[in-house]
Design a protein around this motif. Structure first.
Motif, PDB file in Angstrom:
ATOM      1  N   ASP A  25      -8.727 -17.010   4.611  1.00 43.78           N
ATOM      2  CA  ASP A  25      -8.648 -17.442   3.212  1.00 43.78           C
ATOM      3  C   ASP A  25      -7.739 -16.526   2.403  1.00 43.78           C
ATOM      4  O   ASP A  25      -6.976 -16.972   1.549  1.00 43.78           O
ATOM      5  CB  ASP A  25     -10.042 -17.489   2.580  1.00 43.78           C
ATOM      6  N   GLU A  26      -7.829 -15.222   2.663  1.00 39.72           N
ATOM      7  CA  GLU A  26      -6.993 -14.256   1.958  1.00 39.72           C
ATOM      8  C   GLU A  26      -5.515 -14.482   2.288  1.00 39.72           C
ATOM      9  O   GLU A  26      -4.646 -14.374   1.418  1.00 39.72           O
ATOM     10  CB  GLU A  26      -7.406 -12.835   2.320  1.00 39.72           C
ATOM     11  N   LEU A  27      -5.214 -14.812   3.548  1.00 43.19           N
ATOM     12  CA  LEU A  27      -3.836 -15.094   3.941  1.00 43.19           C
ATOM     13  C   LEU A  27      -3.297 -16.302   3.182  1.00 43.19           C
ATOM     14  O   LEU A  27      -2.185 -16.267   2.648  1.00 43.19           O
ATOM     15  CB  LEU A  27      -3.747 -15.337   5.452  1.00 43.19           C
ATOM     16  N   ILE A  46       3.821  -8.085   1.335  1.00 38.80           N
ATOM     17  CA  ILE A  46       2.380  -8.299   1.407  1.00 38.80           C
ATOM     18  C   ILE A  46       1.949  -8.298   2.869  1.00 38.80           C
ATOM     19  O   ILE A  46       2.530  -9.007   3.692  1.00 38.80           O
ATOM     20  CB  ILE A  46       1.997  -9.643   0.746  1.00 38.80           C
ATOM     21  N   ASP A  79       0.827  -1.213   0.000  1.00 32.37           N
ATOM     22  CA  ASP A  79       0.000   0.000   0.000  1.00 32.37           C
ATOM     23  C   ASP A  79       0.857   1.258   0.000  1.00 32.37           C
ATOM     24  O   ASP A  79       0.436   2.312  -0.477  1.00 32.37           O
ATOM     25  CB  ASP A  79      -0.926   0.031   1.228  1.00 32.37           C
ATOM     26  N   ASN A 129     -10.182 -13.017   7.474  1.00 28.45           N
ATOM     27  CA  ASN A 129      -9.222 -13.009   6.354  1.00 28.45           C
ATOM     28  C   ASN A 129      -8.280 -14.200   6.311  1.00 28.45           C
ATOM     29  O   ASN A 129      -7.189 -14.094   5.753  1.00 28.45           O
ATOM     30  CB  ASN A 129      -8.396 -11.721   6.363  1.00 28.45           C
ATOM     31  N   GLU A 169      -4.352 -17.453   0.356  1.00 31.61           N
ATOM     32  CA  GLU A 169      -4.254 -17.052  -1.041  1.00 31.61           C
ATOM     33  C   GLU A 169      -2.959 -16.283  -1.300  1.00 31.61           C
ATOM     34  O   GLU A 169      -2.263 -16.521  -2.293  1.00 31.61           O
ATOM     35  CB  GLU A 169      -5.459 -16.160  -1.374  1.00 31.61           C
ATOM     36  N   MET A 170      -2.613 -15.370  -0.396  1.00 26.03           N
ATOM     37  CA  MET A 170      -1.392 -14.573  -0.553  1.00 26.03           C
ATOM     38  C   MET A 170      -0.137 -15.435  -0.404  1.00 26.03           C
ATOM     39  O   MET A 170       0.862 -15.203  -1.097  1.00 26.03           O
ATOM     40  CB  MET A 170      -1.359 -13.425   0.466  1.00 26.03           C
ATOM     41  N   VAL A 217      -1.488  -8.773   5.359  1.00 28.38           N
ATOM     42  CA  VAL A 217      -2.879  -9.200   5.446  1.00 28.38           C
ATOM     43  C   VAL A 217      -3.295  -9.132   6.905  1.00 28.38           C
ATOM     44  O   VAL A 217      -2.639  -9.715   7.774  1.00 28.38           O
ATOM     45  CB  VAL A 217      -3.065 -10.652   4.917  1.00 28.38           C
ATOM     46  N   GLU A 218      -4.370  -8.403   7.164  1.00 33.07           N
ATOM     47  CA  GLU A 218      -4.893  -8.314   8.526  1.00 33.07           C
ATOM     48  C   GLU A 218      -5.681  -9.594   8.808  1.00 33.07           C
ATOM     49  O   GLU A 218      -6.629  -9.917   8.089  1.00 33.07           O
ATOM     50  CB  GLU A 218      -5.803  -7.099   8.669  1.00 33.07           C
ATOM     51  N   VAL A 219      -5.268 -10.347   9.829  1.00 31.83           N
ATOM     52  CA  VAL A 219      -5.925 -11.617  10.154  1.00 31.83           C
ATOM     53  C   VAL A 219      -6.258 -11.680  11.634  1.00 31.83           C
ATOM     54  O   VAL A 219      -5.660 -10.988  12.456  1.00 31.83           O
ATOM     55  CB  VAL A 219      -5.044 -12.840   9.788  1.00 31.83           C
TER      56      VAL A 219
END
Length: 176
Positions: free
Chosen positions: A28-30, A15, A9, A26, A32-33, A17-19
């Motif tokens: 799943d997003e973690l 990268i 950002d 998040n 994925e990243m 990711v807020e988890v």
């Protein structure tokens, strides 16, 4: 930024990711990243090689003897493979995956629990699979001998001849 981690950002390449495991936020997003980063970095392990990895934890079990949980980083580990870790060696007698199911082979990135070592290794030690148990034994004995020599070198007593030689060199100026 103090440690050189600049988020994407802000124009960096790290990268973020807020988890939250408690709120299940998040996750799943973690994952994925992580997969995206592994693909971009082309992280690959050769499953055809002899296995090598890290001891995650180890303990002495009453019925099974030394039990070690290992994370395989390269190669494939099979039952019967000779392995060496630190000053201990052995051949894999049994393997169980992370769910406790007995398995015969384990590939890269698989965590498995193994038995068959001659002692309880330290967590964090690397383990290596070798061609035969004889070479594993030789490597372990060589490492043990080196450790003994290092221990003896620490606590070696000085003889009078050595003391006299040190005094002549000027290393020892005064005796208590």
């Amino acid at each position: 930024t103090e440690f050189g981690l600049v988020p994407e950002d802000w124009g960096g390449d790290t990268i973020f990711v807020e988890v939250s495991a408690i709120q299940k936020l998040n996750l799943d997003e973690l994952l994925e990243m992580i997969l995206l980063q592994a693909e971009v970095m082309e992280l690959k392990a050769n499953p055809e090689k002899l296995a090598l990895g890290t001891i995650v934890e180890a303990r002495l079990d009453r019925g099974r003897g030394p039990v070690a949980t290992v994370l395989i980083q390269e190669g494939t580990l099979k039952i019967g493979d000779p392995i060496v870790t630190g000053t201990y060696y052995g051949s894999v007698r049994s393997m169980a995956n992370d769910r406790g199911v007995r398995i015969k082979t384990a590939g890269p990135s698989d965590p498995v629990e193994i038995t068959g070592l001659s002692g309880v290794p330290d967590a964090g030690d690397n383990f290596y699979s070798l061609e035969n148990e004889r070479s594993a034994r030789e490597v372990a004995q060589h490492r043990l001998q080196k450790a003994r020599e290092a221990e003896l070198a620490k606590s070696s007593k000085i003889s009078l001849d050595q003391l006299y030689a040190r005094i002549q060199e000027g290393d020892v100026k005064e005796l208590n």
